[in-house]
Design an enzyme around this catalytic site. Structure first.
Site, mmCIF file in Angstrom:
data_model
loop_
_atom_site.group_PDB
_atom_site.id
_atom_site.type_symbol
_atom_site.label_atom_id
_atom_site.label_comp_id
_atom_site.label_asym_id
_atom_site.label_seq_id
_atom_site.Cartn_x
_atom_site.Cartn_y
_atom_site.Cartn_z
ATOM 1 N N ASP A 25 0.208 -0.015 17.369
ATOM 2 C CA ASP A 25 1.670 -0.069 17.272
ATOM 3 C C ASP A 25 2.279 -0.672 18.535
ATOM 4 N N CYS B 39 -2.601 -7.789 -4.956
ATOM 5 C CA CYS B 39 -1.856 -6.866 -5.828
ATOM 6 C C CYS B 39 -1.919 -7.272 -7.296
ATOM 7 N N CYS C 170 0.761 -6.382 -10.391
ATOM 8 C CA CYS C 170 1.588 -5.223 -10.024
ATOM 9 C C CYS C 170 2.744 -5.661 -9.129
ATOM 10 N N CYS D 254 12.124 0.495 -4.272
ATOM 11 C CA CYS D 254 12.889 0.605 -3.026
ATOM 12 C C CYS D 254 14.343 0.942 -3.362
ATOM 13 N N CYS E 22 16.552 -1.490 5.160
ATOM 14 C CA CYS E 22 15.443 -0.538 5.002
ATOM 15 C C CYS E 22 15.786 0.799 5.662
ATOM 16 N N CYS F 195 10.626 6.510 5.562
ATOM 17 C CA CYS F 195 10.840 6.430 4.104
ATOM 18 C C CYS F 195 9.502 6.054 3.480
ATOM 19 N N CYS G 3 8.399 3.012 -1.216
ATOM 20 C CA CYS G 3 7.580 1.873 -1.664
ATOM 21 C C CYS G 3 6.093 2.197 -1.547
ATOM 22 N N CYS H 294 2.971 2.955 -5.025
ATOM 23 C CA CYS H 294 1.837 2.023 -5.002
ATOM 24 C C CYS H 294 0.592 2.617 -5.698
HETATM 25 C C1 B12 Z 1 8.409 -3.537 13.102
HETATM 26 C C2 B12 Z 1 7.658 -2.510 12.282
HETATM 27 C C3 B12 Z 1 8.350 -1.849 11.280
HETATM 28 C C4 B12 Z 1 9.764 -2.258 10.853
HETATM 29 C C5 B12 Z 1 9.656 -3.534 9.978
HETATM 30 C C6 B12 Z 1 8.514 -3.452 8.943
HETATM 31 C C7 B12 Z 1 8.043 -4.797 8.396
HETATM 32 N N1 B12 Z 1 7.662 -4.815 7.135
HETATM 33 O O1 B12 Z 1 8.024 -5.791 9.115
HETATM 34 C C8 B12 Z 1 10.250 -0.979 10.123
HETATM 35 C C9 B12 Z 1 10.982 -0.081 11.109
HETATM 36 C C10 B12 Z 1 11.171 -1.229 8.920
HETATM 37 C C11 B12 Z 1 8.911 -0.353 9.730
HETATM 38 C C12 B12 Z 1 8.777 0.518 8.684
HETATM 39 C C13 B12 Z 1 7.579 1.089 8.317
HETATM 40 N N2 B12 Z 1 6.419 1.037 8.996
HETATM 41 CO CO1 B12 Z 1 6.159 -0.107 10.532
HETATM 42 N N3 B12 Z 1 5.695 -1.256 11.912
HETATM 43 C C14 B12 Z 1 6.292 -2.254 12.534
HETATM 44 C C15 B12 Z 1 5.400 -2.963 13.547
HETATM 45 C C16 B12 Z 1 5.753 -2.464 14.946
HETATM 46 C C17 B12 Z 1 5.469 -4.489 13.470
HETATM 47 C C18 B12 Z 1 5.417 -5.051 12.031
HETATM 48 C C19 B12 Z 1 5.589 -6.544 12.026
HETATM 49 O O2 B12 Z 1 5.200 -7.236 12.956
HETATM 50 N N4 B12 Z 1 6.190 -7.085 10.998
HETATM 51 C C20 B12 Z 1 6.381 -8.508 10.970
HETATM 52 C C21 B12 Z 1 6.339 -9.106 9.616
HETATM 53 C C22 B12 Z 1 6.278 -10.639 9.779
HETATM 54 O O3 B12 Z 1 5.189 -8.659 8.941
HETATM 55 P P1 B12 Z 1 5.144 -8.505 7.367
HETATM 56 O O4 B12 Z 1 6.466 -8.127 6.807
HETATM 57 O O5 B12 Z 1 4.019 -7.597 7.086
HETATM 58 O O6 B12 Z 1 4.884 -10.053 6.983
HETATM 59 C C23 B12 Z 1 3.740 -10.516 6.321
HETATM 60 C C24 B12 Z 1 3.874 -10.415 4.822
HETATM 61 O O7 B12 Z 1 5.221 -10.736 4.496
HETATM 62 C C25 B12 Z 1 2.912 -11.509 4.364
HETATM 63 N N5 B12 Z 1 3.489 -12.260 3.263
HETATM 64 C C26 B12 Z 1 4.313 -13.316 3.331
HETATM 65 N N6 B12 Z 1 4.614 -13.732 2.114
HETATM 66 C C27 B12 Z 1 3.970 -12.942 1.238
HETATM 67 C C28 B12 Z 1 3.940 -12.975 -0.146
HETATM 68 C C29 B12 Z 1 3.168 -12.002 -0.827
HETATM 69 C C30 B12 Z 1 3.129 -12.056 -2.303
HETATM 70 C C31 B12 Z 1 2.449 -11.020 -0.098
HETATM 71 C C32 B12 Z 1 1.643 -9.994 -0.800
HETATM 72 C C33 B12 Z 1 2.494 -11.009 1.323
HETATM 73 C C34 B12 Z 1 3.250 -11.987 1.964
HETATM 74 O O8 B12 Z 1 2.763 -12.420 5.453
HETATM 75 C C35 B12 Z 1 3.600 -12.008 6.536
HETATM 76 C C36 B12 Z 1 2.934 -12.381 7.833
HETATM 77 O O9 B12 Z 1 2.736 -13.755 7.903
HETATM 78 C C37 B12 Z 1 3.958 -2.481 13.083
HETATM 79 C C38 B12 Z 1 2.980 -2.250 14.264
HETATM 80 C C39 B12 Z 1 2.434 -3.562 14.797
HETATM 81 N N7 B12 Z 1 2.376 -3.726 16.085
HETATM 82 O O10 B12 Z 1 2.024 -4.422 14.025
HETATM 83 C C40 B12 Z 1 4.256 -1.171 12.340
HETATM 84 C C41 B12 Z 1 3.515 -0.893 11.000
HETATM 85 C C42 B12 Z 1 3.562 -2.197 10.221
HETATM 86 N N8 B12 Z 1 4.311 0.120 10.355
HETATM 87 C C43 B12 Z 1 3.622 0.957 9.705
HETATM 88 C C44 B12 Z 1 4.167 1.988 8.894
HETATM 89 C C45 B12 Z 1 3.247 3.121 8.493
HETATM 90 C C46 B12 Z 1 5.513 1.918 8.489
HETATM 91 C C47 B12 Z 1 6.206 2.783 7.413
HETATM 92 C C48 B12 Z 1 5.346 3.079 6.206
HETATM 93 C C49 B12 Z 1 6.706 4.101 8.049
HETATM 94 C C50 B12 Z 1 7.530 4.975 7.117
HETATM 95 N N9 B12 Z 1 6.920 5.720 6.193
HETATM 96 O O11 B12 Z 1 8.717 5.003 7.238
HETATM 97 C C51 B12 Z 1 7.434 1.888 7.058
HETATM 98 C C52 B12 Z 1 7.096 0.930 5.884
HETATM 99 C C53 B12 Z 1 8.179 -0.024 5.528
HETATM 100 C C54 B12 Z 1 7.612 -1.314 4.929
HETATM 101 N N10 B12 Z 1 7.674 -1.494 3.624
HETATM 102 O O12 B12 Z 1 7.096 -2.133 5.711
HETATM 103 C C55 B12 Z 1 2.123 0.671 9.805
HETATM 104 C C56 B12 Z 1 1.676 -0.001 8.503
HETATM 105 C C57 B12 Z 1 0.286 0.374 8.056
HETATM 106 C C58 B12 Z 1 -0.057 -0.324 6.753
HETATM 107 N N11 B12 Z 1 -0.933 0.303 5.991
HETATM 108 O O13 B12 Z 1 0.439 -1.396 6.434
HETATM 109 C C59 B12 Z 1 2.070 -0.274 11.082
HETATM 110 C C60 B12 Z 1 0.985 -1.322 11.059
HETATM 111 C C61 B12 Z 1 1.907 0.665 12.287
HETATM 112 C C62 B12 Z 1 0.448 1.077 12.499
HETATM 113 N N12 B12 Z 1 -0.091 0.775 13.666
HETATM 114 O O14 B12 Z 1 -0.180 1.625 11.628
HETATM 115 N N13 B12 Z 1 7.924 -0.790 10.512
HETATM 116 S S1 SF4 Z 2 2.900 -1.221 -5.513
HETATM 117 FE FE1 SF4 Z 2 1.150 -1.580 -4.125
HETATM 118 S S2 SF4 Z 2 -0.345 -2.685 -5.405
HETATM 119 FE FE2 SF4 Z 2 1.627 -2.780 -6.465
HETATM 120 S S3 SF4 Z 2 2.564 -4.706 -5.739
HETATM 121 FE FE3 SF4 Z 2 3.327 -3.104 -4.383
HETATM 122 S S4 SF4 Z 2 1.894 -3.118 -2.665
HETATM 123 FE FE4 SF4 Z 2 0.890 -4.224 -4.340
HETATM 124 S S1 SF4 Z 3 10.501 2.032 3.464
HETATM 125 FE FE1 SF4 Z 3 10.131 0.821 1.611
HETATM 126 S S2 SF4 Z 3 11.220 1.915 -0.043
HETATM 127 FE FE2 SF4 Z 3 11.996 2.716 1.903
HETATM 128 S S3 SF4 Z 3 13.850 1.506 2.262
HETATM 129 FE FE3 SF4 Z 3 12.161 0.501 3.410
HETATM 130 S S4 SF4 Z 3 11.337 -1.044 1.994
HETATM 131 FE FE4 SF4 Z 3 12.628 0.362 0.795
#
Ligand code: B12
Ligand code: SF4
Ligand code: SF4
Length: 357
Positions: free
Chosen positions: A124, A178, A181, A188, A204, A230, A233, A237
């Protein structure tokens, strides 16, 4: 091979090795989303996308990333959907679930250093995109919720890596995705997943629960009974459902207790959460939203008290919560309206009274 066996022994739930080459596509995505305003005020990896996407900028000697994951759901215990009796904490934060991950990674790091290699632990951290590392190391696939998903644990994994100068044999990326799905996207409650794999953090709830300021009004009802994080989402899954079935229910958090606690007690309770500036008023703000959504009139007195709080942010949220409580809240709102000077609070009071009309 020795590392994998050690990872198992150290209680880690998934393990893989990736090269330390830059994550160029992720760097581009971070910059694009930042420019498009989708990252709000997020720091972490968004602070310096070039640094986050290239671990060699921080560790010039890096050759490999040893990536591990720790599954937390069966151990976490967490209440289900709102029932009006208290507040909810997302499963990853019910206690310090990062501790076993750090401990397990520590064992692997020691194995590397005792063999004469460098090893830096990153969990993280703004210097590595954890999910990208996990995908490259074959630990999980990138899901449409932006979570990375494993076949065994679904999205219920926390991720961490060791950066090392050891040239280790690389794991293969997972050949899964995925498929058809997409249930996380409509699950969300705020429409923050604006396209598959694209999160608008400013919509979010997990983002707002750890961000300073007044939470946008449009997000407060969907916020429900949450105090931190939260899981909607993730709950939706399918690959994670088998883990969820093993989860023990835990207590809901007493919201009035939280709102009556002093700063020290609050920070003690939420010690492992990311709280803006370690300011416990942000936990209070979150609890006020949850209390407003409970709709329970026995909470009127504590909300009326918060309407006179020294912090305007908390007065804003108390006013909104009172507006959700029905007619009984009108006298408190009307009384405060006569003495309130802050324009933002006045606007909230008027909106709350409007909601009662
Ligand atoms: C900033 C951050 C947040 C932010 C933004 C999250 C986000 N999605 O970016 C906030 C505060 C909202 C957040 C929330 C949460 N977080 Co957070 N967060 C981080 C952090 C610090 C950086 C994430 C990051 O760099 N995002 C940048 C963007 C670019 O990444 P991305 O959205 O995943 O982008 C990729 C995809 O979009 C993919 N992509 C692009 N196009 C497409 C198209 C398709 C079809 C698909 C499938 C994919 C895809 O490619 C992109 C990259 O090139 C990491 C820790 C770290 N140092 O990495 C933890 C981390 C991601 N968080 C984590 C967790 C647990 C959460 C929460 C579940 C906590 C909670 N229960 O509230 C939520 C989940 C929300 C969500 N749906 O993401 C875990 C995730 C573990 C996992 N299994 O994925 C991490 C890795 C922390 C850890 N060390 O475990 N988080
Ligand atoms: S619910 Fe889980 S398996 Fe289904 S599209 Fe979302 S991330 Fe993928
Ligand atoms: S954690 Fe997931 S379900 Fe909750 S507000 Fe963010 S994107 Fe939506």
């Amino acid at each position: 091979m020795r590392m994998r066996a050690a990872a198992d022994l150290a209680g880690l739930d998934a393990f893989g090795i990736a090269s330390a080459e830059p994550f160029e596509a992720v760097g581009r995505t971070l910059r694009e989303r930042k420019n498009a305003g989708l990252s709000g005020r997020l720091g972490f990896t968004y602070r310096d996308p070039d640094l986050a996407a290239d671990v060699r900028r921080s560790f010039g000697w890096a050759k490999s990333l040893v990536v591990a994951a720790s599954a937390y759901v069966p151990r976490s215990g967490s209440p289900g959907p709102p029932d009006g009796t208290g507040g909810r904490v997302a499963r990853f934060a019910t206690r310090d679930h990062y501790a076993p991950l750090r401990a397990g990674l520590g064992v692997l790091a020691e194995l590397l250093t005792t063999s004469g290699f460098r090893a830096e632990l990153l969990v993280d951290d703004g210097r590595l995109v954890d999910r990208a590392a996990a995908v490259r190391a074959g630990v999980a696939w990138w899901g449409k919720s932006t979570m990375v998903i494993s076949p065994k644990h679904g999205p219920w994994l926390l991720l961490g890596s060791i950066v090392t100068d050891a040239d280790l044999p690389l794991s293969k990326a997972m050949r899964r995705d995925c498929g058809k799905c997409d249930v996380c996207i409509p699950a969300c409650p705020t429409g923050a997943l604006i396209a598959p794999g694209v999160l608008d953090a400013t919509r979010c709830i997990a983002y707002w629960a750890q961000t300073a300021g007044v939470v946008p009004r449009s997000l407060r009802r969907p916020w429900g009974d949450r105090i931190y994080g939260c899981d909607d989402c993730l709950d939706a899954c399918p690959p994670g459902h088998a883990s969820l079935e093993q989860t023990a229910e835990s207590e809901r958090i007493d919201l009035t207790g939280l709102l009556s606690a002093d700063d020290e007690a609050l920070l003690d309770f939420a010690g492992h959460w990311f709280i803006p500036k370690r300011d416990p008023d942000y936990i209070r703000r979150n609890a006020l939203i949850a209390l407003g959504n409970s709709g329970r009139s026995e909470h009127l007195p504590i909300l009326a008290r918060y309407l006179h709080h020294r912090r305007a942010t908390l007065r804003c949220h108390a006013a909104w919560a009172l507006g959700e409580m029905g007619e009984g809240a009108r006298p408190a709102l009307a009384e405060r309206r006569t003495v309130e000077h802050d324009p933002a609070v006045l606007e909230e009071i008027d909106a709350a009274i409007g909601n009662l009309d």
